[in-house]
Scaffold this active site. Sequence first.
Site, PDB file in Angstrom:
ATOM      1  N   HIS A  68     -25.021  20.336  47.504  1.00 41.51           N
ATOM      2  CA  HIS A  68     -24.117  19.573  48.369  1.00 41.51           C
ATOM      3  C   HIS A  68     -24.279  18.107  47.992  1.00 41.51           C
ATOM      4  CE1 HIS A  68     -22.146  17.924  51.894  1.00 41.51           C
ATOM      5  NE2 HIS A  68     -21.798  19.152  52.283  1.00 41.51           N
ATOM      6  N   THR A 142      24.136   7.415  20.083  1.00 39.65           N
ATOM      7  CA  THR A 142      24.085   8.502  21.058  1.00 39.65           C
ATOM      8  C   THR A 142      23.838   9.778  20.266  1.00 39.65           C
ATOM      9  OG1 THR A 142      26.495   8.878  20.983  1.00 39.65           O
ATOM     10  CG2 THR A 142      25.668   7.343  22.646  1.00 39.65           C
ATOM     11  N   HIS A 143      22.952  10.616  20.766  1.00 34.76           N
ATOM     12  CA  HIS A 143      22.547  11.844  20.061  1.00 34.76           C
ATOM     13  C   HIS A 143      21.931  11.531  18.698  1.00 34.76           C
ATOM     14  CE1 HIS A 143      24.881  14.159  23.032  1.00 34.76           C
ATOM     15  NE2 HIS A 143      25.792  13.209  22.892  1.00 34.76           N
ATOM     16  N   SER A 265      -5.195   8.949   4.392  1.00 33.26           N
ATOM     17  CA  SER A 265      -6.334   9.117   3.490  1.00 33.26           C
ATOM     18  C   SER A 265      -5.889   9.542   2.101  1.00 33.26           C
ATOM     19  CB  SER A 265      -7.297  10.165   4.070  1.00 33.26           C
ATOM     20  OG  SER A 265      -6.643  11.428   4.158  1.00 33.26           O
ATOM     21  N   LYS A 270       1.430   4.663   2.980  1.00 30.84           N
ATOM     22  CA  LYS A 270       1.863   5.007   4.329  1.00 30.84           C
ATOM     23  C   LYS A 270       1.544   3.915   5.357  1.00 30.84           C
ATOM     24  CE  LYS A 270       3.500   8.313   5.515  1.00 30.84           C
ATOM     25  NZ  LYS A 270       2.948   9.626   5.882  1.00 30.84           N
ATOM     26  N   GLU A 277       2.439   7.141  18.553  1.00 29.07           N
ATOM     27  CA  GLU A 277       2.149   8.571  18.641  1.00 29.07           C
ATOM     28  C   GLU A 277       0.988   8.840  19.606  1.00 29.07           C
ATOM     29  OE1 GLU A 277       1.613   9.508  14.535  1.00 29.07           O
ATOM     30  OE2 GLU A 277       3.773   9.636  14.140  1.00 29.07           O
TER      31      GLU A 277
END
Length: 435
Positions: A68, A142-143, A265, A270, A277
Site C-alpha cells: 500500500h 488539394t488531395h 549511415s 541524405k 518524423e
Amino acid sequence: MIERYTLPEMGRVWSDEHKYALWCRVETLVLEAHAAAGRVPADVVEPVRAAPPPSPARVAEIEETTQHDVIAFLTAWADNTSPRSAAAYVHHGMTSSDLLDTALAVQLTDATDVLLAKADRLVAALRDHGLKHRDTIKVGRTHGVHAEPDVWGHRVADLAFAAARSRDRLREARARVGVVAISGAVGTYSLIDPSVEVHVASALGLRPADASTQVVLRDSISEWVSALAIIATVCEAIALEVRHGQRTEVRELSEAFGSGQKGSSAMPHKKNPIRSERIAGLARVVRAAIVPVMEGIPLWHERDISHSSTERVFLPDAAITTDYLLHLTTGLVENLVVDADRMRANLESTGGLIYTSSVLLELVEGGLSREDAYALVQSAAMETWNSGVPFRETLRTRAAGSGVTLDEARLDEICRPERYVTQLGPLFDRLAALS
C-alpha cells in the site's frame, strides 16, 4: 517516459521526489486546518512540517511489506518526524484518495503551466513565420494535387490558429482538473470537516471538488488528456507539412541541417526530416492515452483502483511527451528553411493549369453556359496534362475550334498568381493580433 524524450522541468513535476514532497505538503495543510480548529494538538504541526519528505527508496522498501503506497509513505515520513509521536495526527480523518487526488491535481496543473508556456512560444513562432511569408507565393494543393495559387503564410496562419485553439482548450481543462477532494472514506466528510477541504484548496490555488465519492470522477482528467492529444496532433499536422515539403520532388521546405549532422549511415547525400518524423511518431503515443484514461470514468460501485495503474503510466507519459513535442515543433518552425524560388517554380510547373478556375468564370461571365465553359476548359486542361503544352496554348486552340473568342489581355490578368491572394489582408491582420 524514457529519458530520451523527457525535458528537465516536466520530468521534475512527475518525479517520485516531487510527488512525495507534494504529499507532505497536502498532509501538512490538512494538519494545520485541524490544529486551527482545535481538533488536534497545536504542537504537532511544527514537527510534522519540519520533517523531510521520505526518499522514494525508503517508501518502496516499506511498500514491499505493506503493499500500500500511501501507508508506506506515511510510515517512512513518520520515521523522519521528531518526535515521532507527532505523526500520529497525520492523515487524520482522511482516506488515501484524499491525498492522491489532491496531489495529482497539483501535478496536473503544474504540468499544464509548463505546457502552456511552451504552447505560447509555438503560437508566437507560427504567427511570426506566417507574417514573414504573407507574400511568399506557392501553389495551393488539394488531395496533394496543384489547385490554385496561394501564399505560404496562409497555410502557416491556419496552423497558428489551430495551435492557439489547442492551447486555449488546455487552459480550460486546467481549471477543471485543478480540484481538491478531502472528504473522507466515501466522500461524506464523516470524519473530516468540509472546512479542511476549503483551506487546502485555497492554499494550493485550486478549488474544492463539486462532489466526490472516495475519488474525483475522471471526466475532467479525460478532458485534460484529450486536450493534450489535440495539441500533439496539431504538432503532427505542422510536421506533416514539412515532411511533404521536404520530399525531393517538392523541395519547398526543409528542416535545418546542422554542421556535422548526418542523414544516413549508407547514403551521404541524405537530408531527412527526422524531427518531423519524430513528432509524428510521438503524437501517436499521446493519442494512445485517451481511451485508457477515459475508461477510468466508470469505476465499480463508486470506487475501485483500476484507474490508478493506468494513470501512473499515461498521465506522466502524455504530459512529458506533449512537452517534448511542443519543444520539437517550435524548434522546427523557428528554424524552418523555406525555398521561395522552388515554390514559384513548382507553381509554374503545370503550365498554367492552376488558373482554370478563373478562366472558367471568365468564360461564363463572357456569355457561355457553365456547362459549355467547363467542357472547353477541361478539354484544354486534359490536353496540357497529357502533352505538356502550356494551358494558354491548348485553351486558345480549343476555343478557336469551338468558335469562342478569348480576351487575351484579360487572360494575362487572371493568369497572374498574385491576383488570387489579394483578399487575404484581413486574415493576416487577425494573425498579427494573435497572442
